[in-house]
Design an enzyme around this catalytic site. Structure first.
Site, PDB file in Angstrom:
ATOM      1  N   HIS A   1     -30.017 -17.526   7.924  1.00 19.63           N
ATOM      2  CA  HIS A   1     -29.316 -17.109   6.548  1.00 19.63           C
ATOM      3  C   HIS A   1     -27.981 -17.746   6.327  1.00 19.63           C
ATOM      4  O   HIS A   1     -27.552 -17.867   5.048  1.00 19.63           O
ATOM      5  CB  HIS A   1     -29.170 -15.597   6.553  1.00 19.63           C
ATOM      6  CG  HIS A   1     -30.502 -14.966   6.418  1.00 19.63           C
ATOM      7  ND1 HIS A   1     -31.443 -14.600   7.446  1.00 19.63           N
ATOM      8  CD2 HIS A   1     -30.959 -14.239   5.454  1.00 19.63           C
ATOM      9  CE1 HIS A   1     -32.485 -13.968   6.926  1.00 19.63           C
ATOM     10  NE2 HIS A   1     -32.266 -13.774   5.582  1.00 19.63           N
ATOM     11  N   GLY A   2     -27.211 -18.309   7.489  1.00 19.45           N
ATOM     12  CA  GLY A   2     -26.036 -18.853   6.972  1.00 19.45           C
ATOM     13  C   GLY A   2     -25.361 -19.396   8.284  1.00 19.45           C
ATOM     14  O   GLY A   2     -25.586 -18.929   9.415  1.00 19.45           O
TER      15      GLY A   2
END
Length: 438
Positions: free
Chosen positions: A296-297
């Site tokens: 996600h990041g």
């Protein structure tokens, strides 16, 4: 369609097309080699394709994170800035498409295309699959075996206009009316704004952000699905009323379904899944959730978020296997179990909204220390006003799954007309989709 998708992707920064084109060409080339009947090194070429996709993803998305972690302030010299590379739009999604493409053609190639195609034609179809503009930037993630069979001539008479219209209206309602208005309120979660609000308001903000992130991402997914339908392509359902889940396994069968199934098919099962004993199953589950969080990041807080969900899934599995017991199946039990899952999921969302793990812990501390502060009832009333539709929507989902009665078409028409009216009347200030940053 290919030309429109390239134009869409290059609109803000044409240079990004270079990397996307490389991704298309090497994945198509690997698939072409895999499809050759006399080619002997198919497994080696498959491994090369997976490694190339992961290398590109790691270099552009995670090199800065690892450099900052291991090179930052090393021996008095901070070198991590060398690896601060701008993140290409949609790279998390189209690299996963590339992996799906080479793996699916290796596993079931003949069943995907039903015919041998030329290299230029394969390039063209690969371009549409990897670069299909409705889902290019933030999903849903589409498996190659699901999309390639759909690449064929389309007829206007086959387009489900009514279904597409309903999906688009619901998607724009969730995004523009719910998510964008909540975005204008949930900034209070950040420091220093949060230090001036009461414990009640801080708790309500957590639930408000849960409603916002669902409305934002589910709204985008619905807009992508509805747009694709208008061109004759069916994208997979990405959300299925996740906040009515009564356990964490069910939550991940309902939330970001395309990512959950991708991780299952291309990571969890190849690692051994649950076929090699309990210990190996726990390790595989933990590893998949940790990596899914990091996907996600490029910050460790996302891995912590994934680890949190992984630990909850492991604990749930351990209790079910070693302490089997059944609670009475009634509405109260269902509500209490669902409430517990929702509370845990909502608390973990703080790692998405706040910049690091320390700020999330600090926020929880403020909930305990700000009891005496006066409550901003105007903020709370607006949070409730824009959050309640999300929970009513999930209540409708719960009823729909248990009802055997057909829905009244007139009620449906009136309902979607009302949503369209609210989109025109009460949309919030335009805000970027939350998942664009990933």
């Amino acid at each position: 369609m290919v030309g429109a998708s390239f134009y869409f992707y290059a609109y803000s920064d044409p240079w990004l097309l270079i990397l996307l084109l490389f991704s298309i060409f090497w994945n198509a080339s690997i698939v072409y080699l895999i499809q050759l009947p006399d080619f002997k090194s198919k497994k080696a070429v498959l491994a090369l394709g997976v490694v190339l996709n992961l290398t590109v993803l790691f270099f552009f998305k995670y090199s800065g994170l690892f450099a900052k972690t291991f090179l930052g302030n090393s021996q008095g010299t901070d070198l991590h800035w060398i690896f601060l590379i701008p993140l290409p739009i949609g790279i998390s999604f189209y690299t996963f498409h590339g992996i799906s493409m080479v793996v699916d053609f290796y596993r079931i190639g003949p069943e995907i295309l039903k015919e041998k195609i030329s290299y230029p034609n394969l390039i063209l179809k690969s371009s549409l699959y990897i670069n299909f503009f409705p889902q290019l930037v933030a999903g849903p993630i589409v498996k190659a075996k699901e999309f390639f069979p759909q690449i064929k001539a389309k007829d206007f008479k086959d387009i489900p206009w009514l279904s597409a219209t309903k999906i688009l209206i619901l998607g724009y309602f969730l995004k523009t009316v719910i998510a964008d208005n909540l975005n204008d309120l949930t900034f209070v979660i950040d420091f220093p704004y949060n230090s001036h609000h009461s414990s009640f308001a801080l708790i309500l903000l957590i639930f408000g952000y849960s409603a916002q992130i669902f409305a934002d991402f589910a709204g985008y997914s619905l807009i992508a699905i509805g747009t694709a339908l208008l061109f004759g392509y069916q994208l997979p359902t990405n959300f299925n009323f996740p906040y009515i889940s009564s356990n964490f396994s069910e939550f991940w069968r309902r939330w970001h379904i395309s990512l959950s199934t991708w991780l299952r098919d291309y990571l969890y099962i190849p690692l051994g899944g649950n076929r090699k004993g309990n210990l190996r199953t726990y390790i595989n589950l933990f590893l998949v959730m940790a990596l899914g969080g990091l996907w996600h990041g490029a910050e460790w807080r996302y891995m912590v978020w994934g680890i949190g969900h992984g630990l909850l899934l492991l604990l749930e599995r351990f209790l079910e296997q070693n302490f089997p017991f059944s609670l009475p199946k009634n509405k109260i039990t269902f509500f209490l179990k669902g409430l517990f899952v929702f509370l845990c999921v909502s608390l973990l969302w703080l790692l998405f909204r706040l910049p690091n793990f320390e700020k999330a812990v600090q926020y929880l501390g403020l909930i305990g220390s700000n009891i005496a502060l006066a409550t901003d009832w105007e903020l709370c009333s607006f949070l409730l006003f824009f959050s309640i539709p999300v929970f009513l929507y999930h209540g409708y989902g719960w009823y729909k799954e248990r009802s055997t009665q057909a829905s009244n078409e007139w009620v449906s028409v009136i309902g979607y007309s009302f949503l369209l009216f609210l989109i025109v009347l009460n949309r919030g200030p335009s805000a970027s989709f939350i998942y664009f940053q990933f």
